[in-house]
Design a protein around this motif. Structure first.
Motif, PDB file in Angstrom:
ATOM      1  N   ARG A  70      -1.020   4.947   0.960  1.00 21.45           N
ATOM      2  CA  ARG A  70      -1.042   6.304   1.510  1.00 21.45           C
ATOM      3  C   ARG A  70      -0.684   6.340   2.982  1.00 21.45           C
ATOM      4  O   ARG A  70      -0.010   7.267   3.453  1.00 21.45           O
ATOM      5  CB  ARG A  70      -2.433   6.909   1.289  1.00 21.45           C
ATOM      6  N   THR A  71      -1.091   5.336   3.723  1.00 26.38           N
ATOM      7  CA  THR A  71      -0.888   5.356   5.189  1.00 26.38           C
ATOM      8  C   THR A  71       0.283   4.506   5.631  1.00 26.38           C
ATOM      9  O   THR A  71       0.455   4.263   6.833  1.00 26.38           O
ATOM     10  CB  THR A  71      -2.153   4.869   5.904  1.00 26.38           C
ATOM     11  N   ASP A  72       1.091   4.029   4.675  1.00 24.06           N
ATOM     12  CA  ASP A  72       2.213   3.170   5.015  1.00 24.06           C
ATOM     13  C   ASP A  72       1.744   1.953   5.813  1.00 24.06           C
ATOM     14  O   ASP A  72       2.248   1.650   6.891  1.00 24.06           O
ATOM     15  CB  ASP A  72       3.270   3.951   5.810  1.00 24.06           C
ATOM     16  N   GLY A  73       0.742   1.289   5.259  1.00 22.78           N
ATOM     17  CA  GLY A  73       0.240   0.088   5.901  1.00 22.78           C
ATOM     18  C   GLY A  73      -0.516   0.352   7.178  1.00 22.78           C
ATOM     19  O   GLY A  73      -0.588  -0.505   8.062  1.00 22.78           O
ATOM     20  N   GLY A  74      -1.119   1.522   7.303  1.00 25.70           N
ATOM     21  CA  GLY A  74      -1.890   1.860   8.488  1.00 25.70           C
ATOM     22  C   GLY A  74      -1.082   2.518   9.583  1.00 25.70           C
ATOM     23  O   GLY A  74      -1.617   2.886  10.629  1.00 25.70           O
ATOM     24  N   ARG A  75       0.240   2.681   9.382  1.00 27.20           N
ATOM     25  CA  ARG A  75       1.077   3.275  10.422  1.00 27.20           C
ATOM     26  C   ARG A  75       0.882   4.795  10.511  1.00 27.20           C
ATOM     27  O   ARG A  75       1.100   5.391  11.551  1.00 27.20           O
ATOM     28  CB  ARG A  75       2.548   2.971  10.146  1.00 27.20           C
ATOM     29  N   ALA A 112     -22.301   1.457  -3.714  1.00 26.38           N
ATOM     30  CA  ALA A 112     -21.366   2.172  -4.591  1.00 26.38           C
ATOM     31  C   ALA A 112     -19.938   1.871  -4.162  1.00 26.38           C
ATOM     32  O   ALA A 112     -19.648   1.740  -2.970  1.00 26.38           O
ATOM     33  CB  ALA A 112     -21.633   3.670  -4.504  1.00 26.38           C
ATOM     34  N   PRO A 113     -19.010   1.731  -5.116  1.00 25.15           N
ATOM     35  CA  PRO A 113     -17.610   1.479  -4.753  1.00 25.15           C
ATOM     36  C   PRO A 113     -17.056   2.641  -3.936  1.00 25.15           C
ATOM     37  O   PRO A 113     -17.404   3.799  -4.182  1.00 25.15           O
ATOM     38  CB  PRO A 113     -16.891   1.377  -6.111  1.00 25.15           C
ATOM     39  N   PRO A 114     -16.199   2.369  -2.949  1.00 12.32           N
ATOM     40  CA  PRO A 114     -15.606   3.461  -2.162  1.00 12.32           C
ATOM     41  C   PRO A 114     -14.687   4.311  -3.040  1.00 12.32           C
ATOM     42  O   PRO A 114     -14.101   3.821  -4.002  1.00 12.32           O
ATOM     43  CB  PRO A 114     -14.814   2.714  -1.079  1.00 12.32           C
ATOM     44  N   ARG A 115     -14.562   5.579  -2.688  1.00 14.28           N
ATOM     45  CA  ARG A 115     -13.705   6.455  -3.486  1.00 14.28           C
ATOM     46  C   ARG A 115     -12.249   6.019  -3.432  1.00 14.28           C
ATOM     47  O   ARG A 115     -11.505   6.214  -4.386  1.00 14.28           O
ATOM     48  CB  ARG A 115     -13.839   7.893  -3.004  1.00 14.28           C
ATOM     49  N   GLU A 116     -11.853   5.480  -2.311  1.00 10.64           N
ATOM     50  CA  GLU A 116     -10.468   5.058  -2.151  1.00 10.64           C
ATOM     51  C   GLU A 116     -10.436   3.552  -1.901  1.00 10.64           C
ATOM     52  O   GLU A 116     -11.103   3.047  -1.003  1.00 10.64           O
ATOM     53  CB  GLU A 116      -9.797   5.779  -0.983  1.00 10.64           C
ATOM     54  N   SER A 117      -9.677   2.841  -2.698  1.00 16.09           N
ATOM     55  CA  SER A 117      -9.563   1.400  -2.530  1.00 16.09           C
ATOM     56  C   SER A 117      -8.646   1.078  -1.350  1.00 16.09           C
ATOM     57  O   SER A 117      -7.874   1.920  -0.884  1.00 16.09           O
ATOM     58  CB  SER A 117      -8.989   0.763  -3.795  1.00 16.09           C
ATOM     59  N   PHE A 118      -8.719  -0.156  -0.879  1.00 13.53           N
ATOM     60  CA  PHE A 118      -7.831  -0.590   0.198  1.00 13.53           C
ATOM     61  C   PHE A 118      -6.371  -0.481  -0.226  1.00 13.53           C
ATOM     62  O   PHE A 118      -5.503  -0.086   0.560  1.00 13.53           O
ATOM     63  CB  PHE A 118      -8.151  -2.044   0.577  1.00 13.53           C
TER      64      PHE A 118
END
Length: 496
Positions: free
Chosen positions: A474-479, A462-468
């Motif tokens: 949302r996370t400012d590039g993982g920061r 199943a596709p993830p609820r949140e895309s990459f």
């Protein structure tokens, strides 16, 4: 006379393969046979390390084919044989039929892929000439009104109980019947075939063969086999007609020595074939007194002109690629709709026939996972995956223009969607929402038609609820990975 089945009108591979996959008996027969052969092969192939010579010899022949063909014709003619040139299947069949008609007799045959390729039995039957297969496996196929499903072992899809039933039911209709108490022991089945064929060997005046090799320097034809039926066909009849593909030439007897060591190891897991028969033209008072050799093109020069595909002409018909192919092991040879099944058939048949002509032929290059097992085991290093991709490109190109098919429509839609960031983002968001509805425990169980053709045979995550893309924003590039998921429920400081 038994009516001869043909591969003409066979459905495309996906349709035929689906039917084959539903036959558990067929899958069991194939798995047992292919695993036995490849285990034996692996043991004896390891004894030799000069398979590279096979490729060198074959490349020399293909690079100088015109020269060797002229040499072959001169050598054969000097030895008393009559040489015929056959541009296609129709010419080759006409040559054989005309010779057989002159003698007004039935024909016995040595197992030959070339005569199967041109559907010689069909042509002989249409001319009112009975043609009897003498190889045990080919006899099983003929008596069963069946089609071959393996290059080396044509009846690989049959088990011994099925063979017994065929012999009991059919032998008496066309010759000496099998004993009523015939068991399914291999020795008894072979004995029944031997007794049935003996009267045909002794009666026949004309034999038809192919050849595993044709030695250019002497005009010598070579057949390797395991049962002795070939030896009978090549020595007893008064007339011998050999149909030989132009790629079967080896330059010298020294080159032949290499092939006779390596072919049986790669094919049957034997160090040498039980019977190796050679004949050079006509010898007064010994063997056939009239020898004809039909040199068959039937698309081979067209294949030679293909700089990627020409490597398929190196093939020595050992069938090692078929015995390791996961697709062939599960579907068998009939699904390919060709006398050349398996990985080598998936490339050789479309090149001989031409792509863009019929749906069945165009489906063959796609009958592969491209896993590369066939390339690894090939004694002449034919890069089958490379040729498969090459042919897939040709198939797609041949269908450009006109009304787009389902695949082209889907690819066009995918190209448009993936070509724009906003469109892709919208699709990803939609996929996330659909995953909540369709997915259970991380998998999509079933989709409606036509997508059900995928989910019926595969687990679809199943596709993830949140895309990459959304996570990155949302996370400012993982920061800032502490940022809450927009769809999460918060309980204190915990994010679920």
């Amino acid at each position: 006379m038994i009516a001869t089945k043909t591969f003409v009108g066979m459905p495309p591979f996906p349709v035929a393969a689906k039917k084959a996959l539903a036959d558990s008996q067929l899958r069991g027969n194939l798995r047992s046979a292919t695993h036995t052969i490849r285990t034996k092969r692996a043991r004896v192939v390891a004894e030799l390390d000069d398979f590279e010579q096979l490729r060198e010899i074959k490349d020399d022949v293909l690079g100088n084919l015109g020269h060797y063909l002229e040499q072959v014709e001169e050598s054969l003619t000097a030895a008393g044989a009559t040489v015929h040139w056959a541009r296609d299947a129709a010419e080759a069949n006409r040559i054989v039929v005309d010779i057989a008609r002159l003698h007004k007799v039935e024909v016995v045959k040595v197992k030959s892929m070339a005569t199967q390729e041109i559907e010689l039995n069909v042509a002989l039957e249409a001319a009112g000439i009975a043609a009897w297969e003498t190889d045990l496996a080919e006899l099983i196929v003929q008596l069963g009104n069946d089609l071959p499903s393996h290059i080396l072992v044509p009846a690989i899809h049959r088990n011994r109980s099925e063979v017994r039933e065929i012999f009991l039911r059919e032998m008496g209709k066309v010759g000496l019947a099998a004993e009523p108490d015939l068991s399914d022991e291999p020795a008894e089945l072979a004995g029944a075939a031997r007794r049935h064929l003996r009267e045909k060997f002794l009666r026949a005046k004309v034999a038809v063969s192919g050849a595993n090799f044709l030695v250019a320097e002497t005009g010598t034809l070579v057949v390797v086999e395991s049962e002795g039926n070939g030896r009978m066909c090549l020595t007893l009849p008064e007339v011998l007609i050999s149909v030989v593909g132009i790629e079967k030439i080896v330059p010298t007897w020294t080159d032949l020595e290499v092939f006779l060591q390596l072919l049986p190891r790669s094919a049957t897991g034997e160090r040498m074939n039980p019977y190796t028969s050679t004949w050079t033209g006509v010898t007064p008072g010994d063997g056939p007194q009239e020898v004809h050799v039909a040199l068959l093109d039937n698309g081979r020069t067209k294949v030679l002109a293909d700089t990627v595909g020409r490597q398929a002409l190196r093939c020595i018909r050992c069938s090692a690629c078929m015995n390791v192919c996961p697709v062939y092991e599960r579907t068998g040879g009939h699904a390919y709709g060709s006398v050349y099944p398996g990985p080598i058939g998936a490339i050789l048949t479309p090149m001989l026939r031409g792509v863009g002509v019929d749906e069945q032929t165009d489906s063959m290059p796609f009958a592969s996972t491209l896993c590369g097992a066939c390339y690894e085991v090939c004694p002449v290093l034919i890069n089958i995956p490379e040729v498969l991709v090459h042919l897939r490109e040709q198939v797609v190109d041949s269908h450009r223009g006109g009304a787009p098919g389902a695949l082209q429509t889907a690819m066009t839609g995918a190209s448009w969607t993936l070509g724009g960031s906003r469109r892709l983002a919208a699709l990803q968001k939609l996929a996330g929402l659909s995953g909540r509805v369709l997915g259970r425990r991380g998998l999509i169980g079933r989709l409606p038609a036509p997508l059900s053709r995928w989910t019926d045979a595969r687990d679809l995550p199943a596709p993830p609820r949140e895309s990459f893309r959304r996570w990155w924003t949302r996370t400012d590039g993982g920061r800032d990975d502490t940022a809450s998921h927009p769809d999460s429920l918060r309980t204190g400081d915990e994010t679920r």
